[in-house]
Design a protein around this motif. Structure first.
Motif, PDB file in Angstrom:
ATOM      1  N   ASP A  86     -33.863  77.430 131.209  1.00 27.16           N
ATOM      2  CA  ASP A  86     -32.769  78.342 130.823  1.00 27.16           C
ATOM      3  C   ASP A  86     -31.616  77.565 130.197  1.00 27.16           C
ATOM      4  O   ASP A  86     -31.036  77.995 129.193  1.00 27.16           O
ATOM      5  N   THR A  87     -31.285  76.418 130.786  1.00 23.33           N
ATOM      6  CA  THR A  87     -30.193  75.609 130.247  1.00 23.33           C
ATOM      7  C   THR A  87     -30.533  75.074 128.866  1.00 23.33           C
ATOM      8  O   THR A  87     -29.708  75.107 127.944  1.00 23.33           O
ATOM      9  N   LEU A  88     -31.760  74.575 128.691  1.00 22.51           N
ATOM     10  CA  LEU A  88     -32.156  74.029 127.393  1.00 22.51           C
ATOM     11  C   LEU A  88     -32.229  75.115 126.325  1.00 22.51           C
ATOM     12  O   LEU A  88     -31.902  74.871 125.155  1.00 22.51           O
ATOM     13  N   ALA A  89     -32.668  76.309 126.711  1.00 23.16           N
ATOM     14  CA  ALA A  89     -32.710  77.413 125.746  1.00 23.16           C
ATOM     15  C   ALA A  89     -31.304  77.733 125.257  1.00 23.16           C
ATOM     16  O   ALA A  89     -31.090  77.982 124.054  1.00 23.16           O
ATOM     17  N   ALA A  90     -30.330  77.717 126.166  1.00 23.21           N
ATOM     18  CA  ALA A  90     -28.944  77.972 125.773  1.00 23.21           C
ATOM     19  C   ALA A  90     -28.409  76.842 124.902  1.00 23.21           C
ATOM     20  O   ALA A  90     -27.684  77.081 123.923  1.00 23.21           O
ATOM     21  N   LEU A  91     -28.769  75.595 125.227  1.00 21.10           N
ATOM     22  CA  LEU A  91     -28.341  74.466 124.403  1.00 21.10           C
ATOM     23  C   LEU A  91     -28.893  74.580 122.991  1.00 21.10           C
ATOM     24  O   LEU A  91     -28.198  74.300 122.006  1.00 21.10           O
ATOM     25  N   ALA A  92     -30.166  74.973 122.886  1.00 22.67           N
ATOM     26  CA  ALA A  92     -30.809  75.079 121.581  1.00 22.67           C
ATOM     27  C   ALA A  92     -30.102  76.106 120.699  1.00 22.67           C
ATOM     28  O   ALA A  92     -30.132  75.996 119.466  1.00 22.67           O
ATOM     29  N   GLU A  93     -29.452  77.095 121.318  1.00 21.50           N
ATOM     30  CA  GLU A  93     -28.756  78.134 120.556  1.00 21.50           C
ATOM     31  C   GLU A  93     -27.344  77.734 120.162  1.00 21.50           C
ATOM     32  O   GLU A  93     -26.786  78.301 119.222  1.00 21.50           O
ATOM     33  N   THR A  94     -26.758  76.762 120.881  1.00 24.73           N
ATOM     34  CA  THR A  94     -25.334  76.473 120.686  1.00 24.73           C
ATOM     35  C   THR A  94     -25.028  75.090 120.130  1.00 24.73           C
ATOM     36  O   THR A  94     -23.923  74.860 119.637  1.00 24.73           O
ATOM     37  N   VAL A  95     -25.997  74.152 120.204  1.00 28.82           N
ATOM     38  CA  VAL A  95     -25.724  72.770 119.806  1.00 28.82           C
ATOM     39  C   VAL A  95     -26.575  72.373 118.607  1.00 28.82           C
ATOM     40  O   VAL A  95     -27.796  72.568 118.620  1.00 28.82           O
ATOM     41  N   PRO A  96     -25.977  71.804 117.548  1.00 30.34           N
ATOM     42  CA  PRO A  96     -26.773  71.281 116.442  1.00 30.34           C
ATOM     43  C   PRO A  96     -27.719  70.189 116.936  1.00 30.34           C
ATOM     44  O   PRO A  96     -27.323  69.315 117.706  1.00 30.34           O
ATOM     45  N   ALA A  97     -28.971  70.262 116.523  1.00 30.07           N
ATOM     46  CA  ALA A  97     -29.964  69.281 116.960  1.00 30.07           C
ATOM     47  C   ALA A  97     -30.749  68.789 115.757  1.00 30.07           C
ATOM     48  O   ALA A  97     -30.858  69.469 114.719  1.00 30.07           O
ATOM     49  N   GLY A  98     -31.320  67.599 115.894  1.00 24.98           N
ATOM     50  CA  GLY A  98     -32.094  67.058 114.786  1.00 24.98           C
ATOM     51  C   GLY A  98     -33.011  65.944 115.234  1.00 24.98           C
ATOM     52  O   GLY A  98     -32.919  65.446 116.356  1.00 24.98           O
ATOM     53  N   ALA A  99     -33.915  65.567 114.348  1.00 28.12           N
ATOM     54  CA  ALA A  99     -34.797  64.427 114.555  1.00 28.12           C
ATOM     55  C   ALA A  99     -34.481  63.414 113.458  1.00 28.12           C
ATOM     56  O   ALA A  99     -34.460  63.766 112.268  1.00 28.12           O
ATOM     57  N   LEU A 100     -34.214  62.180 113.853  1.00 29.06           N
ATOM     58  CA  LEU A 100     -33.864  61.139 112.906  1.00 29.06           C
ATOM     59  C   LEU A 100     -34.909  60.040 112.929  1.00 29.06           C
ATOM     60  O   LEU A 100     -35.060  59.333 113.926  1.00 29.06           O
ATOM     61  N   SER A 101     -35.661  59.921 111.829  1.00 26.61           N
ATOM     62  CA  SER A 101     -36.539  58.775 111.625  1.00 26.61           C
ATOM     63  C   SER A 101     -35.699  57.734 110.911  1.00 26.61           C
ATOM     64  O   SER A 101     -35.119  58.031 109.847  1.00 26.61           O
ATOM     65  N   CYS A 102     -35.616  56.530 111.454  1.00 23.16           N
ATOM     66  CA  CYS A 102     -34.588  55.647 110.907  1.00 23.16           C
ATOM     67  C   CYS A 102     -34.884  54.169 111.061  1.00 23.16           C
ATOM     68  O   CYS A 102     -35.712  53.742 111.871  1.00 23.16           O
ATOM     69  N   ARG A 103     -34.159  53.409 110.258  1.00 19.86           N
ATOM     70  CA  ARG A 103     -34.054  51.973 110.410  1.00 19.86           C
ATOM     71  C   ARG A 103     -32.781  51.686 111.212  1.00 19.86           C
ATOM     72  O   ARG A 103     -31.894  52.532 111.294  1.00 19.86           O
ATOM     73  N   PRO A 104     -32.644  50.513 111.806  1.00 26.58           N
ATOM     74  CA  PRO A 104     -31.420  50.169 112.536  1.00 26.58           C
ATOM     75  C   PRO A 104     -30.333  49.659 111.592  1.00 26.58           C
ATOM     76  O   PRO A 104     -29.966  48.469 111.617  1.00 26.58           O
ATOM     77  N   ASP A 105     -29.804  50.547 110.738  1.00 25.37           N
ATOM     78  CA  ASP A 105     -28.829  50.096 109.758  1.00 25.37           C
ATOM     79  C   ASP A 105     -27.685  51.102 109.577  1.00 25.37           C
ATOM     80  O   ASP A 105     -27.699  52.200 110.137  1.00 25.37           O
ATOM     81  N   ARG A 106     -26.711  50.691 108.787  1.00 25.37           N
ATOM     82  CA  ARG A 106     -25.511  51.489 108.553  1.00 25.37           C
ATOM     83  C   ARG A 106     -25.852  52.842 107.961  1.00 25.37           C
ATOM     84  O   ARG A 106     -25.279  53.874 108.341  1.00 25.37           O
ATOM     85  N   GLU A 107     -26.786  52.868 107.007  1.00 33.40           N
ATOM     86  CA  GLU A 107     -27.131  54.119 106.332  1.00 33.40           C
ATOM     87  C   GLU A 107     -27.687  55.147 107.318  1.00 33.40           C
ATOM     88  O   GLU A 107     -27.440  56.351 107.179  1.00 33.40           O
ATOM     89  N   ALA A 108     -28.428  54.702 108.335  1.00 32.43           N
ATOM     90  CA  ALA A 108     -28.971  55.625 109.335  1.00 32.43           C
ATOM     91  C   ALA A 108     -27.853  56.296 110.114  1.00 32.43           C
ATOM     92  O   ALA A 108     -27.884  57.509 110.368  1.00 32.43           O
ATOM     93  N   ALA A 109     -26.848  55.513 110.507  1.00 30.01           N
ATOM     94  CA  ALA A 109     -25.722  56.076 111.255  1.00 30.01           C
ATOM     95  C   ALA A 109     -24.958  57.087 110.409  1.00 30.01           C
ATOM     96  O   ALA A 109     -24.601  58.174 110.881  1.00 30.01           O
TER      97      ALA A 109
END
Length: 290
Positions: free
Chosen positions: A258-281
């Motif tokens: 229930d808590t996660l369902a509410a979070l999914a509706e109210t908080v921007p979320a994303g998946a980041l495939s990245c290198r450990p560099d400035r551009e990723a941040a």
């Protein structure tokens, strides 16, 4: 054994602990110092933790066992609730709780040089389950704050959560670390907040601070940087693996869902495939802001 009572407030939740008077609280639990409650408070304790000289040898069923920084952990179900065993360097620390984690008793091997770490771990376990019943969750994540909002980075161990947090701090002006391992996320009046806790992994960052959440991101290593916005079930799935919950407990799991369902509706979320560099941040920051 003579004990002294203490109270702590983490993410707005208070809990009590009765610990040996002969051991100074700041020496035993140094990371809890910013979270100590002084004087009387009208807040209701979500659980009470007591150090005892011995615990009964109760019938139990093994649910899971894992290795962590503290040592070897075994979780059992019992007729009354749960039993936790922490085994470190030949010492065994045991905690019994009721089914709702409102009461916990611990038999601590005080000869262990890391007895304080064992107490901290047991408090974290009791706390993380107790808050699930109160629209909150302890999440394995690195959290930073900037511009009055918190941002959480999740992923498998070794993914680079701490590294990505450090990149935000280095390259995004005004960014500071909130917690490097185990922040609390809670819902208050339909809004999601991230809170500092006494548990921050190998990076000492124990801040009694709370911020509205600006975004939650699941990280994975890649040869190029790419941000994918997530919504609904995808956002839910991204957050769930980092949540501290006893998966065999249907009541706790349903409250967490229930808590996660509410979070999914109210908080921007994303998946980041990245290198450990400035551009990723910068990509992660700009994508969440947009």
């Amino acid at each position: 054994m003579t004990t002294t009572g203490y109270r702590f407030r983490v993410a707005g939740f208070t809990f009590a602990a009765a610990l040996p008077s002969a051991i100074g609280i700041d020496a035993l639990l140094p990371s809890f110092r910013p979270f100590r409650e002084s004087g009387d408070t009208e807040r209701e304790d979500i659980f009470r933790f007591s150090s005892v000289e011995s615990l009964p040898d109760v019938a139990r069923t093994l649910l899971e066992e894992t290795d962590n920084d503290m040592g070897h952990l075994r979780l059992f179900s019992t007729e009354a609730g749960y039993r936790v065993e922490l085994i470190h360097d030949g010492h065994t620390h045991v905690m019994h709780t009721d089914s709702s984690f409102s009461a916990a008793e611990a038999q601590v091997s005080w000869q262990d040089k890391k007895a304080g770490d064992a107490v901290s771990s047991m408090l974290r376990i009791a706390y993380s389950q107790a808050v699930i019943l109160r629209d909150a969750v302890s999440i394995h994540a690195a959290a930073v704050f900037t511009g009055g909002r918190a941002y959480l980075f999740m992923g498998k161990s070794g993914t680079g959560k701490s590294t990505h947090a450090a990149l935000w701090i280095k390259h995004i002006p005004g960014t500071q670390l909130l917690n490097d391992d185990n922040p609390t996320v809670r819902l208050i009046d339909g809004r999601a907040y991230a809170c500092g806790t006494p548990w921050s992994g190998k990076t000492p960052c124990y801040r009694q601070l709370t911020f509205p959440i600006g975004g939650m991101v699941r990280l994975s290593q890649a040869s190029e940087n790419r941000f994918l916005p997530l919504e609904g079930a995808d956002a839910f799935i991204a957050v769930y693996p980092g949540c501290s919950v006893i998966s065999q407990d249907d009541r706790l799991c349903n409250m967490l869902y229930d808590t996660l369902a509410a979070l999914a509706e109210t908080v921007p979320a994303g998946a980041l495939s990245c290198r450990p560099d400035r551009e990723a941040a910068l990509l992660c920051h700009d994508s969440l802001i947009k």
